[in-house]
Design an enzyme around this catalytic site. Sequence first.
Site, PDB file in Angstrom:
ATOM      1  N   TRP A   1       0.825  -1.209   0.000  1.00 45.28           N
ATOM      2  CA  TRP A   1       0.000   0.000   0.000  1.00 45.28           C
ATOM      3  C   TRP A   1       0.853   1.250   0.000  1.00 45.28           C
ATOM      4  O   TRP A   1       0.544   2.213  -0.702  1.00 45.28           O
ATOM      5  CB  TRP A   1      -1.011  -0.017   1.155  1.00 45.28           C
ATOM      6  CG  TRP A   1      -2.056  -1.068   0.931  1.00 45.28           C
ATOM      7  CD1 TRP A   1      -2.290  -2.174   1.697  1.00 45.28           C
ATOM      8  CD2 TRP A   1      -3.002  -1.142  -0.147  1.00 45.28           C
ATOM      9  NE1 TRP A   1      -3.315  -2.922   1.166  1.00 45.28           N
ATOM     10  CE2 TRP A   1      -3.762  -2.316   0.040  1.00 45.28           C
ATOM     11  CE3 TRP A   1      -3.265  -0.334  -1.260  1.00 45.28           C
ATOM     12  CZ2 TRP A   1      -4.786  -2.691  -0.857  1.00 45.28           C
ATOM     13  CZ3 TRP A   1      -4.278  -0.720  -2.142  1.00 45.28           C
ATOM     14  CH2 TRP A   1      -5.019  -1.883  -1.936  1.00 45.28           C
TER      15      TRP A   1
ATOM     16  N   ASP B   1      -2.111   6.554   6.135  1.00 44.73           N
ATOM     17  CA  ASP B   1      -3.145   5.721   5.525  1.00 44.73           C
ATOM     18  C   ASP B   1      -3.564   4.699   6.577  1.00 44.73           C
ATOM     19  O   ASP B   1      -2.940   3.642   6.706  1.00 44.73           O
ATOM     20  CB  ASP B   1      -2.591   5.034   4.273  1.00 44.73           C
ATOM     21  CG  ASP B   1      -3.579   4.028   3.669  1.00 44.73           C
ATOM     22  OD1 ASP B   1      -4.700   3.880   4.219  1.00 44.73           O
ATOM     23  OD2 ASP B   1      -3.229   3.393   2.655  1.00 44.73           O
TER      24      ASP B   1
ATOM     25  N   LYS C   1     -12.572  -1.875   5.947  1.00 45.76           N
ATOM     26  CA  LYS C   1     -11.794  -2.770   6.789  1.00 45.76           C
ATOM     27  C   LYS C   1     -12.342  -2.734   8.223  1.00 45.76           C
ATOM     28  O   LYS C   1     -12.885  -3.704   8.716  1.00 45.76           O
ATOM     29  CB  LYS C   1     -10.318  -2.371   6.809  1.00 45.76           C
ATOM     30  CG  LYS C   1      -9.406  -2.800   5.648  1.00 45.76           C
ATOM     31  CD  LYS C   1      -9.897  -2.656   4.283  1.00 45.76           C
ATOM     32  CE  LYS C   1      -8.997  -3.134   3.182  1.00 45.76           C
ATOM     33  NZ  LYS C   1      -8.115  -2.150   2.589  1.00 45.76           N
TER      34      LYS C   1
HETATM   35  C1  LIG Z   1      -7.524  -1.631   1.410  1.00 48.15           C
HETATM   36  C2  LIG Z   1      -6.464  -0.618   1.524  1.00 48.15           C
HETATM   37  C3  LIG Z   1      -6.306   0.415   0.581  1.00 48.15           C
HETATM   38  C4  LIG Z   1      -7.186   0.514  -0.660  1.00 48.15           C
HETATM   39  O1  LIG Z   1      -8.447   0.893  -0.307  1.00 48.15           O
HETATM   40  P1  LIG Z   1      -9.570   1.179  -1.416  1.00 48.15           P
HETATM   41  O2  LIG Z   1     -10.658   1.736  -0.546  1.00 48.15           O
HETATM   42  O3  LIG Z   1      -9.900  -0.139  -2.035  1.00 48.15           O
HETATM   43  O4  LIG Z   1      -9.044   2.144  -2.383  1.00 48.15           O
HETATM   44  C5  LIG Z   1      -5.325   1.347   0.778  1.00 48.15           C
HETATM   45  N1  LIG Z   1      -4.515   1.294   1.847  1.00 48.15           N
HETATM   46  C6  LIG Z   1      -4.625   0.327   2.783  1.00 48.15           C
HETATM   47  C7  LIG Z   1      -3.699   0.319   3.956  1.00 48.15           C
HETATM   48  C8  LIG Z   1      -5.603  -0.658   2.648  1.00 48.15           C
HETATM   49  O5  LIG Z   1      -5.723  -1.622   3.573  1.00 48.15           O
END
Ligand SMILES: *Cc1c(COP(=O)(O)O)cnc(C)c1O
Length: 360
Positions: free
Chosen positions: A102, A172, A196
């Site tokens: 990521w 993030d 998540k």
């Molecule tokens: C799942 C995830 C993403 C991507 O998320 P989307 O909502 O599908 O764009 C980005 N960063 C992390 C840490 C993630 O777990």
Amino acid sequence: MSTIYNFSAGPAVLPKAVLEQARDELVEWHGSGMSVMEMSHRGKEFMGIAAQMEADLRELMGIPANYKVLFLQGGASSQFAMVPMNLLRGKTSADYVNTGEWSGKAIKEAKRYGAVNVVASSADKQFSYAPIQSAWRCDANTAYVHYTPNETIGGVEFHWTPETDEVPLVADMSSNILSKPIDVSRFGLIYAGAQKNIGPAGLTIVIVRDDLIGQAVAGTPTMYDYKTHADNDSMYNTPPTYAMYIAGLVFQLLKREGGLVEMEKCNIAKADLLYGCLDASDFYSSPVARENRSRMNIPFTLKDAALDEAFLKGASQNGLLQLKGHRSVGGMRASIYNAMPIAGVAALVDYMKSFEQQHG
Ligand SMILES: *Cc1c(COP(=O)(O)O)cnc(C)c1O
């Protein structure tokens, strides 16, 4: 229905109590004659739902008054672009820490808008750890420092918050937001996709210090400018109303259950149970450095990869679903977000022990 435990990395398990409440309110919300899905986002009912949900999130996370909370669409992946577009603020470069998939994607996108200085990386050991801060080579002139506090695929988590002094820290937090208390004032901006640890897919939450808003690079599309959403309470266009409503139910549940202090205790207990099982045998192993083991996403491998398929088949026969590791790393991965009860982790550990007895 026999008991099923869903270990998906995302979209992921939601609290049963929330799903049941949503079911009861699905067709008609609180005598309004409408489903939340059918409401105008500018009507008084939905405005009330949105205001309560934001207030509950602010209370849960202790978000200071000088931070805006934005409810957007586009996923965390859109933030990979929105962050540099909005936060470069006339500077030419940003610092990024590379700890896996990521952060790699965030870096790739940021390079479209400016120079990216990778100040630390764990690529030397297959992204199995989080580089300590004394090893970061930060640039004094950077616009911001970006990191990924929990790498969802690699299962690597920072159990400390970097100190960046005057430089805005950007995180993030898609896969560990709400899993423990954090000091929001240490961050310039936090973003997270909801699917998540918050609610359904379709909602992205951005928490941003207000002095960082309003200096987007020329040419930024209206929808990609934080100012658009901040000035309009996330109602410049239609926000993801139903996903916001479900997230609001999750926030209320977390408050009833004792907030993030209590969540952290539960998450530590669940993670300890599963890592304890991994550490107690040579049949299973964790690829992640001990001090950076994620409490949310726990990848593990079997001694013999030829047994993977049998492991997964038996697991699903026992109601333990979605344990297959990410295609890029193989093996297994158990995602045990807030909504995974400890009974689910206990059931997984029991299954793992019996599988080992049969095949070890
Ligand atoms: C799942 C995830 C993403 C991507 O998320 P989307 O909502 O599908 O764009 C980005 N960063 C992390 C840490 C993630 O777990």
